[in-house]
Design a protein around this motif. Structure first.
Motif, short mmCIF file in Angstrom:
data_model
loop_
_atom_site.label_atom_id
_atom_site.label_comp_id
_atom_site.label_asym_id
_atom_site.label_seq_id
_atom_site.Cartn_x
_atom_site.Cartn_y
_atom_site.Cartn_z
N LEU A 111 0.82 -1.21 0.00
CA LEU A 111 0.00 0.00 0.00
C LEU A 111 0.85 1.26 0.00
CD1 LEU A 111 -2.80 -1.14 2.45
CD2 LEU A 111 -3.11 -0.51 0.04
N GLN A 112 2.00 1.22 0.66
CA GLN A 112 2.91 2.37 0.65
C GLN A 112 3.49 2.58 -0.74
OE1 GLN A 112 5.56 1.15 3.78
NE2 GLN A 112 4.45 2.33 5.34
N ASP A 113 3.80 1.49 -1.44
CA ASP A 113 4.38 1.57 -2.78
C ASP A 113 3.34 1.93 -3.84
OD1 ASP A 113 6.84 0.90 -1.71
OD2 ASP A 113 6.72 -1.20 -2.33
N ASP A 114 2.12 1.43 -3.69
CA ASP A 114 1.06 1.65 -4.67
C ASP A 114 -0.28 1.70 -3.94
OD1 ASP A 114 -0.68 1.72 -6.83
OD2 ASP A 114 -0.31 -0.35 -7.44
N PRO A 115 -0.68 2.87 -3.43
CA PRO A 115 -1.92 2.96 -2.64
C PRO A 115 -3.18 2.47 -3.36
CG PRO A 115 -0.63 4.97 -2.43
CD PRO A 115 0.03 4.14 -3.50
N SER A 116 -3.18 2.49 -4.68
CA SER A 116 -4.37 2.03 -5.41
C SER A 116 -4.33 0.53 -5.70
CB SER A 116 -4.52 2.81 -6.72
OG SER A 116 -3.43 2.54 -7.56
N LEU A 117 -3.22 -0.10 -5.44
CA LEU A 117 -3.04 -1.54 -5.73
C LEU A 117 -3.58 -1.88 -7.13
CD1 LEU A 117 -4.01 -3.18 -2.31
CD2 LEU A 117 -1.72 -2.78 -3.22
N ASP A 118 -3.03 -1.20 -8.12
CA ASP A 118 -3.51 -1.34 -9.51
C ASP A 118 -3.54 -2.77 -10.03
OD1 ASP A 118 -4.05 1.36 -9.91
OD2 ASP A 118 -1.98 1.79 -10.53
N GLU A 119 -2.61 -3.61 -9.59
CA GLU A 119 -2.54 -4.98 -10.11
C GLU A 119 -3.41 -5.95 -9.31
OE1 GLU A 119 1.49 -6.27 -10.43
OE2 GLU A 119 2.09 -4.54 -11.62
N VAL A 120 -4.18 -5.44 -8.36
CA VAL A 120 -4.97 -6.28 -7.47
C VAL A 120 -6.46 -6.07 -7.76
CG1 VAL A 120 -5.53 -6.78 -5.06
CG2 VAL A 120 -3.18 -6.20 -5.71
N GLY A 121 -7.17 -7.18 -7.94
CA GLY A 121 -8.61 -7.12 -8.20
C GLY A 121 -9.45 -7.43 -6.98
N LEU A 122 -8.85 -8.08 -5.98
CA LEU A 122 -9.60 -8.49 -4.80
C LEU A 122 -8.63 -8.68 -3.64
CD1 LEU A 122 -12.29 -9.63 -3.52
CD2 LEU A 122 -11.53 -11.87 -4.33
N VAL A 123 -9.04 -8.21 -2.47
CA VAL A 123 -8.29 -8.47 -1.24
C VAL A 123 -9.22 -9.25 -0.32
CG1 VAL A 123 -7.10 -7.49 0.76
CG2 VAL A 123 -6.94 -6.34 -1.47
N ILE A 124 -8.76 -10.41 0.12
CA ILE A 124 -9.51 -11.25 1.05
C ILE A 124 -8.84 -11.15 2.41
CG2 ILE A 124 -10.20 -13.61 1.63
CD1 ILE A 124 -10.10 -14.25 -1.39
N PHE A 125 -9.60 -10.77 3.42
CA PHE A 125 -9.11 -10.73 4.79
C PHE A 125 -9.54 -12.03 5.45
CE2 PHE A 125 -9.41 -6.39 3.43
CZ PHE A 125 -8.33 -5.76 4.01
N ASP A 126 -8.60 -12.92 5.67
CA ASP A 126 -8.91 -14.23 6.22
C ASP A 126 -8.54 -14.28 7.70
OD1 ASP A 126 -9.79 -16.88 6.12
OD2 ASP A 126 -7.78 -17.64 5.69
N GLU A 127 -9.29 -15.04 8.47
CA GLU A 127 -9.03 -15.26 9.89
C GLU A 127 -9.04 -13.98 10.71
OE1 GLU A 127 -6.06 -17.83 11.40
OE2 GLU A 127 -6.05 -19.04 9.60
N PHE A 128 -9.89 -13.04 10.36
CA PHE A 128 -9.99 -11.82 11.14
C PHE A 128 -11.26 -11.92 11.97
CE2 PHE A 128 -6.79 -10.66 8.30
CZ PHE A 128 -6.06 -9.67 8.93
#
Length: 135
Positions: A111-128
Motif C-alpha cells: 500500500l505504501q508503494d502503490d496505494p491504489s493496488l492497480d494490479e490487485v482485483g480483490l483483497v480477502i481478509f482471512d481469519e480476522f
C-alpha cells in the motif's frame, strides 16, 4: 479444481454473483468449511477481476505459508506458480501467480508503494475476528 465436499462449495456460485454485483461480501462459516482454500481458487478466473491478482491476507506467517501450499496442491502445483505467498524473508511468487497469500507487513508495504493496488482485483481478509460491541 475437483469437488472436495466441504460446506463452502454450496455457496460458491452465490458468492461469485454477490462479488460481481458489489464491492464487498462477508463470508462467515465454521472452521474447516473451506473458506481459506476453496474461495480464492473459485474466484481466480472471474471476469470482474480483469486478470488482476487476488491478495489473501493472513495474520500469521505459518497460516499464510500453509494456506498457499494447500491451495497449490489442490491445483497439482507448487507454491510460486498460480498460488504464491509473501512474508518477511520468505517469498514464493512468479509472473504467473494469480493468488498471493500475504502477511500484514507485506500488505502495508504494498500500500505504501502503490496505494491504489492497480494490479490487485480483490483483497480477502482471512481469519480476522471481529468484536462487535453495542450499547
Amino acid at each position: 479444481m475437483t469437488q472436495s465436499g466441504l460446506p463452502v462449495e454450496e455457496i460458491l456460485d452465490t458468492l461469485k454473483q454477490q462479488l460481481s454485483e458489489r464491492h464487498e461480501v462477508v463470508l462467515e462459516a465454521p472452521p474447516g468449511a473451506g473458506k481459506t482454500t476453496l474461495v480464492p481458487l473459485a474466484l481466480i478466473d472471474e471476469p470482474w477481476l480483469k486478470h488482476r491478482k487476488i491478495l489473501m491476507l493472513e495474520p500469521r506467517r505459518i497460516a499464510a505459508k500453509t494456506a498457499a501450499h494447500r491451495m497449490a496442491s489442490l491445483l497439482n502445483e507448487k507454491p510460486g506458480q498460480t498460488i504464491g505467498y509473501r512474508m518477511r524473508l520468505d517469498s514464493k511468487i512468479s509472473k504467473q501467480t494469480k493468488v498471493e497469500v500475504i502477511t500484514e507487513g507485506i500488505l502495508t508495504r504494498m500500500l505504501q508503494d502503490d496505494p491504489s493496488l492497480d494490479e490487485v482485483g480483490l483483497v480477502i481478509f482471512d481469519e480476522f475476528h471481529v468484536l462487535l460491541i453495542a450499547s
